[in-house]
Design an enzyme around this catalytic site. Structure first.
Site, PDB file in Angstrom:
ATOM      1  N   PRO A  92      22.302 -46.128  88.319  1.00  0.00           N
ATOM      2  CA  PRO A  92      23.365 -45.416  87.592  1.00  0.00           C
ATOM      3  C   PRO A  92      22.804 -44.331  86.662  1.00  0.00           C
ATOM      4  O   PRO A  92      23.541 -43.446  86.242  1.00  0.00           O
ATOM      5  CB  PRO A  92      24.048 -46.511  86.772  1.00  0.00           C
ATOM      6  CG  PRO A  92      23.649 -47.807  87.395  1.00  0.00           C
ATOM      7  CD  PRO A  92      22.324 -47.578  88.052  1.00  0.00           C
ATOM      8  N   GLU A 119      20.669 -56.267  86.091  1.00  0.00           N
ATOM      9  CA  GLU A 119      21.063 -55.273  85.090  1.00  0.00           C
ATOM     10  C   GLU A 119      20.143 -54.067  85.080  1.00  0.00           C
ATOM     11  O   GLU A 119      20.473 -53.020  84.549  1.00  0.00           O
ATOM     12  CB  GLU A 119      21.126 -55.911  83.692  1.00  0.00           C
ATOM     13  CG  GLU A 119      22.371 -56.746  83.466  1.00  0.00           C
ATOM     14  CD  GLU A 119      23.656 -55.989  83.786  1.00  0.00           C
ATOM     15  OE1 GLU A 119      23.988 -55.057  83.036  1.00  0.00           O
ATOM     16  OE2 GLU A 119      24.320 -56.332  84.788  1.00  0.00           O
ATOM     17  N   ARG A 157      24.001 -36.810 108.749  1.00  0.00           N
ATOM     18  CA  ARG A 157      24.990 -35.868 109.269  1.00  0.00           C
ATOM     19  C   ARG A 157      24.509 -34.424 109.222  1.00  0.00           C
ATOM     20  O   ARG A 157      25.040 -33.569 109.942  1.00  0.00           O
ATOM     21  CB  ARG A 157      26.304 -35.968 108.481  1.00  0.00           C
ATOM     22  CG  ARG A 157      26.992 -37.309 108.598  1.00  0.00           C
ATOM     23  CD  ARG A 157      28.213 -37.356 107.701  1.00  0.00           C
ATOM     24  NE  ARG A 157      29.150 -36.300 108.030  1.00  0.00           N
ATOM     25  CZ  ARG A 157      30.032 -36.370 109.017  1.00  0.00           C
ATOM     26  NH1 ARG A 157      30.113 -37.464 109.750  1.00  0.00           N
ATOM     27  NH2 ARG A 157      30.831 -35.366 109.262  1.00  0.00           N
ATOM     28  N   ASP A 172      32.803 -29.366 107.682  1.00  0.00           N
ATOM     29  CA  ASP A 172      33.076 -30.376 106.660  1.00  0.00           C
ATOM     30  C   ASP A 172      33.606 -29.706 105.395  1.00  0.00           C
ATOM     31  O   ASP A 172      33.124 -28.663 104.997  1.00  0.00           O
ATOM     32  CB  ASP A 172      31.807 -31.172 106.328  1.00  0.00           C
ATOM     33  CG  ASP A 172      31.638 -32.376 107.243  1.00  0.00           C
ATOM     34  OD1 ASP A 172      32.488 -32.554 108.141  1.00  0.00           O
ATOM     35  OD2 ASP A 172      30.669 -33.114 107.063  1.00  0.00           O
TER      36      ASP A 172
HETATM   37  C1  9D3 Z   1      25.900 -52.096  81.216  1.00  0.00           C
HETATM   38  C2  9D3 Z   1      24.931 -51.218  81.880  1.00  0.00           C
HETATM   39  N1  9D3 Z   1      25.137 -51.153  83.346  1.00  0.00           N
HETATM   40  C3  9D3 Z   1      25.007 -49.725  83.762  1.00  0.00           C
HETATM   41  C4  9D3 Z   1      26.316 -49.088  83.937  1.00  0.00           C
HETATM   42  C5  9D3 Z   1      24.115 -51.972  83.994  1.00  0.00           C
HETATM   43  C6  9D3 Z   1      24.121 -51.875  85.471  1.00  0.00           C
HETATM   44  C7  9D3 Z   1      25.258 -52.071  86.212  1.00  0.00           C
HETATM   45  C8  9D3 Z   1      25.224 -52.011  87.593  1.00  0.00           C
HETATM   46  C9  9D3 Z   1      22.943 -51.568  86.119  1.00  0.00           C
HETATM   47  C10 9D3 Z   1      22.909 -51.522  87.504  1.00  0.00           C
HETATM   48  C11 9D3 Z   1      24.047 -51.746  88.231  1.00  0.00           C
HETATM   49  C12 9D3 Z   1      24.001 -51.710  89.705  1.00  0.00           C
HETATM   50  N2  9D3 Z   1      24.277 -50.332  90.226  1.00  0.00           N
HETATM   51  C13 9D3 Z   1      23.358 -49.649  90.863  1.00  0.00           C
HETATM   52  O1  9D3 Z   1      22.268 -50.138  91.074  1.00  0.00           O
HETATM   53  C14 9D3 Z   1      23.652 -48.290  91.299  1.00  0.00           C
HETATM   54  C15 9D3 Z   1      24.807 -47.461  91.126  1.00  0.00           C
HETATM   55  C16 9D3 Z   1      26.073 -47.690  90.493  1.00  0.00           C
HETATM   56  O2  9D3 Z   1      26.382 -48.768  89.960  1.00  0.00           O
HETATM   57  N3  9D3 Z   1      26.976 -46.667  90.493  1.00  0.00           N
HETATM   58  C17 9D3 Z   1      26.728 -45.465  91.060  1.00  0.00           C
HETATM   59  N4  9D3 Z   1      25.572 -45.203  91.650  1.00  0.00           N
HETATM   60  C18 9D3 Z   1      24.635 -46.198  91.678  1.00  0.00           C
HETATM   61  S1  9D3 Z   1      23.117 -46.051  92.374  1.00  0.00           S
HETATM   62  C19 9D3 Z   1      22.685 -47.594  91.993  1.00  0.00           C
END
Ligand code: 9D3
Length: 248
Positions: A92, A119, A157, A172
């Site tokens: 994220p 996490e 793609r 696209d």
């Molecule tokens: C409270 C903090 N959280 C971050 C928003 C912790 C957290 C939540 C979910 C850390 C990792 C995750 C798992 N998500 C991913 O690994 C992830 C992801 C996503 O959740 N949204 C958009 N793109 C991606 S790429 C990897």
């Protein structure tokens, strides 16, 4: 002869990739050696009796953190140390994945995709192993597996020959910068809902004009941010200008 784009995926859930990789375009791209996807279970590189991949965060707080040793061991066993290809962490905290990022990555011949779970991931993995970090958008998922699949799909793609129709990639919606016009197929009437008459007219010039205007209309209504960057003709601008007066 063209080169194969190889994806090495490192994950705790390799089995979730297989069914999607066996469908339509991705299956064909693998069969024709346009791409190769290899799946590696990080857990296979644990050396403790219980194959533990996570641990409590130093400093306390909730949630668990992915341990660095199995991740380094897995990636270095497959790719060498240091790896000579990009190591992309799905997180994220990464830069947001767009069609432009897909185009950039489609120039590579080999990349590792590292899927986080829990996490978070021990920071030393980011600092000393990962070369790029990508998010697919601002919503919370359970891990990096779906995002990794999104990258593989979008990048594949873009490889010439991956789509049956050679014009497919160009057409696209995000490649033209506008949302697509409405699509219809048979029957011409379904539950009293008629297909727009212009599409049945056989008048190709009228159809092209209608489709362009529909694309402009729905982009303006749903994604006005896209209109700013779109490649618009003088006729397109006149059409949009006229709509402004209709609003008043
Ligand atoms: C409270 C903090 N959280 C971050 C928003 C912790 C957290 C939540 C979910 C850390 C990792 C995750 C798992 N998500 C991913 O690994 C992830 C992801 C996503 O959740 N949204 C958009 N793109 C991606 S790429 C990897």
């Amino acid at each position: 002869m063209t080169t194969t784009l190889r994806f090495d995926v490192f994950t705790l859930f390799p089995e979730v990739f297989t069914p999607y990789l066996e469908t339509s375009i991705l299956q064909r791209a693998q069969e024709s050696h346009l791409i190769e996807v290899k799946l590696y279970n990080i857990r296979d590189w644990t050396i403790d009796r219980h194959h533990v991949c996570d641990d409590m965060p130093y400093g306390g707080g909730g949630g668990m953190v992915m341990k660095p040793e199995p991740i380094f061991a897995a990636i270095e066993a497959v790719l060498g140390a240091p790896p000579s290809c990009p190591v992309v962490l799905l997180t994220p905290q990464g830069r947001v994945f767009t069609q432009a990022v897909a185009e950039e990555l489609s120039q590579q011949t080999h990349m590792a995709l590292l899927c986080g779970r829990y996490e978070g991931i021990d920071e030393r993995v980011r600092e000393h192993l990962v070369t790029d970090q990508i998010s697919i958008g601002d919503y919370v998922l359970s891990g990096g597996e779906l995002p990794a699949m999104v990258l593989i799909d979008a990048i594949t793609r873009l490889i010439p020959g991956a789509l049956g129709d050679p014009e497919g990639a160009w057409d696209d919606s995000h490649a033209t910068g506008l949302l697509e016009y409405p699509h219809y197929t048979r029957p011409p009437e379904f539950r009293n809902w008629r297909v727009p008459e212009v599409l049945l007219s056989g008048d190709h010039a009228r159809i092209a004009k209608w489709r362009r205007q529909q694309a402009l209309l729905r982009t303006r209504q749903r994604r006005p941010d896209l209109l700013e960057k779109a490649n618009l003709s003088d006729k397109d601008r006149d059409f949009l200008k006229d709509l402004e007066f209709q609003d008043e």
